[in-house]
Design an enzyme around this catalytic site. Structure first.
Site, PDB file in Angstrom:
ATOM      1  N   SER A 141       0.864  -1.193   0.000  1.00 25.51           N
ATOM      2  CA  SER A 141       0.000   0.000   0.000  1.00 25.51           C
ATOM      3  C   SER A 141       0.895   1.235   0.000  1.00 25.51           C
ATOM      4  CB  SER A 141      -0.853  -0.004   1.268  1.00 25.51           C
ATOM      5  OG  SER A 141      -1.452   1.265   1.475  1.00 25.51           O
ATOM      6  N   TYR A 154      -1.693  -1.135  10.450  1.00 23.83           N
ATOM      7  CA  TYR A 154      -1.892  -1.421   9.021  1.00 23.83           C
ATOM      8  C   TYR A 154      -0.648  -1.025   8.222  1.00 23.83           C
ATOM      9  CZ  TYR A 154      -3.890  -1.254   4.317  1.00 23.83           C
ATOM     10  OH  TYR A 154      -4.131  -1.443   2.970  1.00 23.83           O
TER      11      TYR A 154
HETATM   12  N1  LIG Z   1      -8.844  -0.388  -0.921  1.00 25.53           N
HETATM   13  C1  LIG Z   1      -7.734   0.349  -0.778  1.00 25.53           C
HETATM   14  O1  LIG Z   1      -7.778   1.609  -0.753  1.00 25.53           O
HETATM   15  C2  LIG Z   1      -6.398  -0.308  -0.654  1.00 25.53           C
HETATM   16  C3  LIG Z   1      -5.255   0.496  -0.737  1.00 25.53           C
HETATM   17  C4  LIG Z   1      -4.006  -0.094  -0.613  1.00 25.53           C
HETATM   18  C5  LIG Z   1      -3.900  -1.470  -0.444  1.00 25.53           C
HETATM   19  N2  LIG Z   1      -5.043  -2.239  -0.374  1.00 25.53           N
HETATM   20  C6  LIG Z   1      -4.878  -3.670  -0.164  1.00 25.53           C
HETATM   21  O2  LIG Z   1      -5.530  -4.369  -1.197  1.00 25.53           O
HETATM   22  C7  LIG Z   1      -5.912  -5.674  -0.738  1.00 25.53           C
HETATM   23  C8  LIG Z   1      -7.357  -5.917  -1.116  1.00 25.53           C
HETATM   24  O3  LIG Z   1      -8.155  -5.013  -0.405  1.00 25.53           O
HETATM   25  P1  LIG Z   1      -9.554  -4.463  -0.919  1.00 25.53           P
HETATM   26  O4  LIG Z   1      -9.501  -2.994  -0.767  1.00 25.53           O
HETATM   27  O5  LIG Z   1      -9.907  -5.056  -2.215  1.00 25.53           O
HETATM   28  O6  LIG Z   1     -10.496  -4.961   0.270  1.00 25.53           O
HETATM   29  P2  LIG Z   1     -11.667  -6.036   0.378  1.00 25.53           P
HETATM   30  O7  LIG Z   1     -12.707  -5.771  -0.656  1.00 25.53           O
HETATM   31  O8  LIG Z   1     -12.057  -6.028   1.792  1.00 25.53           O
HETATM   32  O9  LIG Z   1     -10.925  -7.403  -0.001  1.00 25.53           O
HETATM   33  C9  LIG Z   1     -10.140  -8.113   0.906  1.00 25.53           C
HETATM   34  C10 LIG Z   1     -10.073  -9.561   0.437  1.00 25.53           C
HETATM   35  O10 LIG Z   1      -9.219 -10.294   1.322  1.00 25.53           O
HETATM   36  C11 LIG Z   1      -9.905 -11.473   1.721  1.00 25.53           C
HETATM   37  N3  LIG Z   1      -9.442 -11.926   3.029  1.00 25.53           N
HETATM   38  C12 LIG Z   1      -9.410 -11.219   4.191  1.00 25.53           C
HETATM   39  N4  LIG Z   1      -8.981 -11.995   5.186  1.00 25.53           N
HETATM   40  C13 LIG Z   1      -8.738 -13.213   4.667  1.00 25.53           C
HETATM   41  C14 LIG Z   1      -8.304 -14.459   5.193  1.00 25.53           C
HETATM   42  N5  LIG Z   1      -8.012 -14.610   6.499  1.00 25.53           N
HETATM   43  N6  LIG Z   1      -8.179 -15.513   4.367  1.00 25.53           N
HETATM   44  C15 LIG Z   1      -8.480 -15.394   3.049  1.00 25.53           C
HETATM   45  N7  LIG Z   1      -8.897 -14.256   2.485  1.00 25.53           N
HETATM   46  C16 LIG Z   1      -9.026 -13.180   3.292  1.00 25.53           C
HETATM   47  C17 LIG Z   1     -11.388 -11.069   1.719  1.00 25.53           C
HETATM   48  O11 LIG Z   1     -12.247 -12.175   1.555  1.00 25.53           O
HETATM   49  P3  LIG Z   1     -13.058 -12.951   2.717  1.00 25.53           P
HETATM   50  O12 LIG Z   1     -13.558 -11.927   3.668  1.00 25.53           O
HETATM   51  O13 LIG Z   1     -14.130 -13.663   1.950  1.00 25.53           O
HETATM   52  O14 LIG Z   1     -12.059 -13.867   3.304  1.00 25.53           O
HETATM   53  C18 LIG Z   1     -11.433 -10.223   0.454  1.00 25.53           C
HETATM   54  O15 LIG Z   1     -11.565 -11.050  -0.670  1.00 25.53           O
HETATM   55  C19 LIG Z   1      -5.641  -5.666   0.770  1.00 25.53           C
HETATM   56  O16 LIG Z   1      -4.414  -6.309   1.024  1.00 25.53           O
HETATM   57  C20 LIG Z   1      -5.529  -4.184   1.107  1.00 25.53           C
HETATM   58  O17 LIG Z   1      -4.740  -3.939   2.229  1.00 25.53           O
HETATM   59  C21 LIG Z   1      -6.277  -1.685  -0.478  1.00 25.53           C
END
Ligand SMILES: NC(=O)c1ccc[n+]([C@@H]2O[C@H](COP(=O)([O-])OP(=O)(O)OC[C@H]3O[C@@H](n4cnc5c(N)ncnc54)[C@H](OP(=O)(O)O)[C@@H]3O)[C@@H](O)[C@H]2O)c1
Length: 255
Positions: A141, A154
């Protein structure tokens, strides 16, 4: 760009929603085999049915469990014989309340964001070694670029990932595996829906997927976007500490 993914075997973690889901749907339109993992089997199956082609397989599981990572990679090995691209994207976010500093929160985030990724790497490396075009991709991130208030946990997990990929880039380069670390700014997903503050330069998960797939196809070592935002954060992060502290206190800290 699309031809980069031709005939590739790809594993995406955290694919039940947000960025991972957008990546899965975009890749499903190409000539490749896609395995998707997250805890929610129902959401994964729904994605499989949404995909036009028959090239997406749901392998649900909780990635905080080491054996689950191993079993999932064994399944992929059995069916496809190798893996070309691992996109280790699963993660979560919680913010620290400085007046109730709580180590449980740090443990939870470290386990989901960092240790799960380490388990994933351990499990998929033997499959990547069997590919002639292997790519290992880790989701960090822009929060890794500097210490932001409330993001003590985080940001630390994401900085750990970015640092680990800095080392893996060198260690794996002589072994035929190229690496990329992804540093997005704010992306509209379930994760950011919980944010109670203005998110500058917010983009859709669809747009994030486009940036990421473009970066993977160019084998970029660090895929960061949107660039104006990510470069600004990098620049702010490199300021002298007293100036950085003053800026963050003026702009981010609420009293
Ligand atoms: N959105 C942003 O602004 C942003 C910015 C920088 C980085 N990121 C990173 O991008 C990645 C994806 O985030 P997102 O924004 O797309 O959020 P999201 O929609 O909440 O997606 C998170 C994903 O991770 C899965 N997950 C969480 N815990 C898990 C576990 N214990 N085992 C297996 N799967 C798990 C969730 O699925 P289940 O709940 O079904 O397990 C979901 O598919 C993350 O690493 C986040 O830190 C996001």
């Amino acid at each position: 760009m699309d031809s980069h993914f031709d005939n590739k075997v790809i594993w995406i973690t955290g694919a039940s929603s947000g960025i991972g889901k957008a990546l899965a749907i975009d890749l499903s339109k190409l000539n490749c085999k896609v395995y998707i993992t997250a805890r929610s089997e129902e959401k994964l199956n729904e994605i499989v049915t949404q995909c036009a082609k028959d090239n997406v397989t749901a392998l649900p599981g909780d990635l905080t469990d080491k054996q689950t990572n191993i079993k999932i990679c064994e399944e992929i090995m059995k069916e496809s014989g190798h893996m070309d691209i691992a996109i280790l994207n699963a993660g979560t976010c919680e913010y620290v309340d400085i007046d109730n500093f709580n180590s449980d929160l740090f443990e939870r985030l470290t386990k989901v964001n960092f240790i799960s990724m380490v388990y994933g790497i351990e499990a998929c490396l033997p499959l990547l070694y069997k590919s002639r075009h292997a790519q290992l991709i880790g989701m960090s991130s822009t929060a890794a670029y500097l210490g932001l208030p409330r993001s003590e946990a985080y940001g630390a997990t994401k900085a750990a990932i970015r640092n680990m990929f800095g080392a893996l880039r060198v260690s794996l380069s002589g072994k035929g595996i190229s690496t990329s670390v992804i540093c997005p700014g704010f992306v509209e997903t379930e994760l950011t829906d919980q944010n109670d503050f203005d998110m500058p330069a917010l983009i859709t998960a669809q747009k994030a997927s486009e940036y990421i797939l473009d970066g993977i196809s160019k084998k970029k070592q660090e895929i960061h976007f949107p660039r104006k935002f990510s470069l600004t954060l990098k620049l702010i992060g490199s300021l002298p500490n007293p100036l950085l502290t003053w800026i963050l206190r003026k702009t981010v800290v609420r009293t």
